[in-house]
Design an enzyme around this catalytic site. Structure first.
Site, PDB file in Angstrom:
ATOM      1  N   LEU A 171       3.774  -5.590  -3.635  1.00 42.62           N
ATOM      2  CA  LEU A 171       3.475  -5.281  -5.210  1.00 42.62           C
ATOM      3  C   LEU A 171       4.425  -4.860  -6.092  1.00 42.62           C
ATOM      4  O   LEU A 171       5.072  -3.979  -5.322  1.00 42.62           O
ATOM      5  CB  LEU A 171       2.006  -4.488  -5.223  1.00 42.62           C
ATOM      6  CG  LEU A 171       0.733  -4.775  -4.828  1.00 42.62           C
ATOM      7  CD1 LEU A 171      -0.146  -3.797  -4.630  1.00 42.62           C
ATOM      8  CD2 LEU A 171       0.133  -5.952  -5.769  1.00 42.62           C
TER       9      LEU A 171
ATOM     10  N   LYS B 287      -5.047   2.516  -4.769  1.00 39.94           N
ATOM     11  CA  LYS B 287      -3.957   2.128  -3.726  1.00 39.94           C
ATOM     12  C   LYS B 287      -3.990   2.987  -2.460  1.00 39.94           C
ATOM     13  O   LYS B 287      -3.401   3.986  -2.398  1.00 39.94           O
ATOM     14  CB  LYS B 287      -2.505   2.236  -4.395  1.00 39.94           C
ATOM     15  CG  LYS B 287      -1.445   1.459  -3.502  1.00 39.94           C
ATOM     16  CD  LYS B 287      -0.129   1.220  -4.233  1.00 39.94           C
ATOM     17  CE  LYS B 287       0.994   0.198  -3.423  1.00 39.94           C
ATOM     18  NZ  LYS B 287       1.094   0.913  -2.036  1.00 39.94           N
TER      19      LYS B 287
ATOM     20  N   CYS C 180      19.335  46.847  -1.121  1.00 39.37           N
ATOM     21  CA  CYS C 180      18.187  46.242  -2.057  1.00 39.37           C
ATOM     22  C   CYS C 180      19.187  45.599  -3.152  1.00 39.37           C
ATOM     23  O   CYS C 180      19.858  46.355  -3.789  1.00 39.37           O
ATOM     24  CB  CYS C 180      17.118  47.091  -2.638  1.00 39.37           C
ATOM     25  SG  CYS C 180      16.313  46.690  -3.895  1.00 39.37           S
TER      26      CYS C 180
HETATM   27  S1  IVH Z   1      -3.357  -5.876  -3.119  1.00 36.73           S
HETATM   28  C1  IVH Z   1       0.172  -9.227  -2.973  1.00 36.73           C
HETATM   29  N1  IVH Z   1      -4.730  -3.948  -3.165  1.00 36.73           N
HETATM   30  O1  IVH Z   1      -0.277  -1.712  -1.173  1.00 36.73           O
HETATM   31  C2  IVH Z   1      -0.263  -8.148  -2.296  1.00 36.73           C
HETATM   32  N2  IVH Z   1      -2.848  -3.605  -1.769  1.00 36.73           N
HETATM   33  O2  IVH Z   1       2.642  -3.321  -2.045  1.00 36.73           O
HETATM   34  C3  IVH Z   1      -1.721  -7.611  -2.152  1.00 36.73           C
HETATM   35  N3  IVH Z   1      -2.440  -1.707  -0.812  1.00 36.73           N
HETATM   36  O3  IVH Z   1       1.060  -3.145   1.855  1.00 36.73           O
HETATM   37  C4  IVH Z   1      -2.212  -6.496  -2.111  1.00 36.73           C
HETATM   38  N4  IVH Z   1      -4.244  -0.496  -1.746  1.00 36.73           N
HETATM   39  O4  IVH Z   1      -1.293  -2.354   2.040  1.00 36.73           O
HETATM   40  C5  IVH Z   1      -3.950  -4.560  -2.499  1.00 36.73           C
HETATM   41  N5  IVH Z   1      -6.179  -1.977  -3.341  1.00 36.73           N
HETATM   42  C6  IVH Z   1      -5.109  -2.535  -3.050  1.00 36.73           C
HETATM   43  C7  IVH Z   1      -4.300  -1.807  -2.028  1.00 36.73           C
HETATM   44  C8  IVH Z   1      -3.058  -2.550  -1.501  1.00 36.73           C
HETATM   45  C9  IVH Z   1      -3.000  -0.303  -0.937  1.00 36.73           C
HETATM   46  C10 IVH Z   1      -1.152  -1.732  -0.127  1.00 36.73           C
HETATM   47  C11 IVH Z   1      -0.986  -3.090   0.789  1.00 36.73           C
HETATM   48  C12 IVH Z   1       0.475  -3.375   0.482  1.00 36.73           C
HETATM   49  C13 IVH Z   1       0.740  -2.579  -0.431  1.00 36.73           C
HETATM   50  C14 IVH Z   1       1.495  -3.925  -1.478  1.00 36.73           C
END
Ligand code: IVH
Length: 675
Positions: free
Chosen positions: A85, A117, A409
């Protein structure tokens, strides 16, 4: 001989019941039976399968205990790459994202699915005919490791799906993680068995999943949340949020912390809200993820290089940062403790600029090996005080200087001392040291000591610097004239302060003893001393042996008290205070009825009493020579239980300790001659 249909049915029933409990626990977050019942069903199924191995199916919950170890993980090529992302670290970047999306879609307001996330590791799960057939790590995005056997041990991952319209073959993506509470418990276990502990839940999750022996993974409390599926592309669904609802129906855990937010304002609102609750969430997150909710709009936006254009990770500021130790200063506390403090090149950590971090004491500096000039990792999590986590030794410049605890001190130049059995180094000058004097005065005036309202840090700073006050006794010599010259001291506030000082003269012996700031003498010891000796002269004249007659006073405390009064200047201060008119309320001096039923007994108060407040009850028990402590143990004589007494009453019942209500307590007090 073929097994009877009844036995097959029994096994199927047990499997279904166990998986239902898993579903209640992990997906619905609503366990329906106690763990013991789950374990009972599990053992019943295990016994049945042991007697009839032909009953074992791949989706049987008993298979979650872990298959045989592997020599290495096989490679798995992902059907579609597992991308990453794009990140945003501030509101401007989020605003720019929303603008790009709106422009590309030609709409005014966009609806976004917003999700935490998760701070774990990404995995992909493949299901065929409703059964888990393969699971893999992200790897480099194109090829990952086959961790199917390990993922089968994760109870949050369904082995067999439920519900309708499940595609013949599809993939689910999500995050394997460890809940904070599970992590703490597991680390504690590992520690007790002297096995490897993990730095944080993320590392624990990664380390546990990447075990070649699935039986080890099976013992680790891993969990899972789904956040996406290629089933979304079937054309059956309109929105990403809808596909997550469908995944939940099929049996996947999907977080409740998700919303659909409207426009930029909705995104920022979600970010702020979850940021405030971050510490309370049961799992770690490192930000939030925004995804355009309409699947058709996602298609329009598509991808750019390795990330979708329709999604964004909005990260929390990092809680750790690198910076340089520019100096190590020393702060001197009330009892003379020299605390080294690292002065840091300013750095933003967790969204706040950090310039100092405590290094606690000399031993801690040695252990971490911190030198002036070192590059260090500083950490600031939530409201926690910033700390130096570790030194990057490779970055140590030739000019770096090791830390040396000063022999004098830094405030008063008196000799410093470090007792062998103590971590702290102290200034030996006691109240002659201005730093200790300031702290001692603040302590003397503090609420639970002589309670002089208005005598705060700024004022103490000034009166000590101008040598208007050297000892607590000098406080009682202050006048409107001397105060008038100070900053922020109008006549009115000077008058108020003098009034507060006057009022403080009426105190109790216990408060007075506590206010003196004798090392190792906290409020409770001060109360014990006051009760036992009844007057200040008796305390001041007692030797170490006599002091140890007081309940809970051991050799170390006795030594600090005797040592304090052995100093003529400390005695002089006490005399001056008494001469200034400090006097003790009756309660502390009253003859205590040593034959009464409360004398020498230990009480624990729990729950609200109908008329007495907690403080009142405590005071009255103390006046009769009893003690009040916070927790129930074998040493407790009485538990006084009010409304909603909770676990303390249970503990009392368990230990067979007498339980009183308020009326019972009042009776005892009366028999003890108390008020
Ligand atoms: S969607 C196209 N949703 O973030 C990528 N990723 O940089 C779609 N991650 O390694 C990923 N929570 O493990 C998505 N709610 C969430 C997420 C999530 C954590 C992590 C994922 C990936 C990283 C992406």
């Amino acid at each position: 001989m073929a097994l009877s249909p009844a036995i097959h049915a029994q096994a199927a029933e047990l499997r279904a019941a166990i998986e239902q409990h898993n579903h209640n626990y992990y997906v619905l977050d609503n366990p329906a039976v106690p763990d013991a019942e789950y374990d009972r069903l599990f053992r019943e199924l295990q016994a049945l399968e042991l007697a009839h191995p032909e009953l074992v199916t791949l989706d049987s919950p008993t298979q979650r205990v872990g298959a045989s170890p592997l020599a290495e993980f096989a490679e798995v090529r992902h059907a579609t790459p597992m991308l990453s992302l794009n990140n945003a670290f501030d509101e401007e970047e989020v605003e720019a994202f929303d603008r790009r999306v709106r422009e590309a879609l030609g709409t005014d307001t966009v609806e976004y699915a917003t999700e935490p996330k998760f701070d774990g590791l990404a995995i992909s799960l493949v299901y065929e005919k409703g059964l888990l057939v393969s699971g893999a790590t992200r790897g480099d995005g194109s090829t990952g490791e086959d961790v199917t056997a390990n993922l089968r041990t994760v109870r949050a991952i369904p082995l067999r799906l439920r519900g309708e319209q499940i595609p013949a073959r599809f993939e689910v993506r999500g995050e394997v993680l460890m809940f904070k509470a599970d992590f703490e418990r597991m680390n504690e276990n590992q520690r007790q068995r002297e096995e490897k502990t993990f730095a944080n839940p993320r590392n624990a999750a990664a380390g546990s999943l990447r075990q070649l022996d699935p039986r080890i993974t099976a013992t680790r409390p891993l969990s899972f949340f789904a956040y996406g599926t290629d089933a979304a592309a079937s054309g059956k669904y309109t929105r990403h949020s809808e596909t997550l609802d469908v995944l939940a129906k099929w049996g996947f855990p999907v977080t409740k912390e998700r919303r659909v937010a409207s426009g930029l304002a909705g995104l920022l609102d979600y970010f702020r809200g979850i940021g405030e609750r971050r510490a309370q969430l049961p799992f770690d997150i490192d930000g939030v993820v925004y995804k355009v909710d309409l699947l058709a709009a996602q298609n329009t936006l598509g991808f750019v290089s390795r990330a979708p254009r329709f999604a964004l990770a909005h990260k929390f500021p990092a809680e750790e940062a690198l910076t340089v130790v520019e100096a190590i200063d020393i702060q001197v506390g009330r009892t003379g403790t020299l605390t080294p403090v690292a002065r840091l090149a300013p750095v933003s950590v967790g969204g706040v600029t950090v310039t100092n971090a405590t290094l606690h004491n000399e031993d801690e500096i040695r252990r971490k090996d911190v030198w002036v000039g070192d590059t260090v990792v500083v950490r600031r999590a939530g409201d926690v005080i910033p700390e130096v986590v570790r030194v990057i030794v490779e970055k140590r410049p030739p000019s770096a200087q090791p830390f040396v605890m000063p022999e004098k001190c830094p405030v008063c130049a008196s000799a410093t001392r470090k007792a062998e059995d103590e971590a702290a180094t102290r200034c030996s000058a006691g109240l002659y040291c201005p730093a200790q004097r300031k702290q001692a005065l603040l302590h003397f005036a503090s609420r639970r000591a002589l309670d002089i309202e208005g005598l705060g840090e700024k004022l103490v700073e000034q009166v000590v610097e101008r040598e208007l006050v050297r000892t607590p006794a000098d406080i009682y010599r202050l006048s409107v004239e001397t105060l008038a010259g100070l900053e922020r001291m109008a006549e009115k506030s000077a008058a108020n302060l003098l009034e507060a000082i006057e009022k403080s003269k009426q105190t109790t012996l216990a408060r007075f003893v506590y206010a003196l700031g004798i090392r190792n003498v906290g409020e409770s010891t001060a109360q014990d001393l006051a009760r036992y000796f009844g007057n200040i002269d008796a305390i001041a004249n007692a030797n170490a042996e006599g002091l140890q007659q007081v309940p809970d006073v051991g050799p170390v405390v006795a030594q600090s008290i005797a040592g304090f009064f052995a100093e003529p200047h400390n005695r002089a201060v006490v005399d001056e205070l008494m001469n200034a008119g400090v006097c003790f309320a009756e309660a502390a001096q009253r003859e205590v009825n040593t034959a009464g039923p409360v004398y020498g007994k230990t009480f624990v108060l729990t729950g609200a009493m109908p008329t007495l407040s907690r403080d009142e009850a405590t005071q009255r028990i103390r006046d009769c020579g009893g003690k009040v402590t916070g927790s129930v143990s074998k040493k407790t004589d009485y538990v006084v239980a009010g409304a909603d007494p909770g676990s303390k009453q249970e503990k009392a019942l368990e230990l067979g300790i007498a339980i009183l209500d308020e009326a019972g307590l009042l009776k005892l007090l009366q028999q003890s001659g108390g008020s």
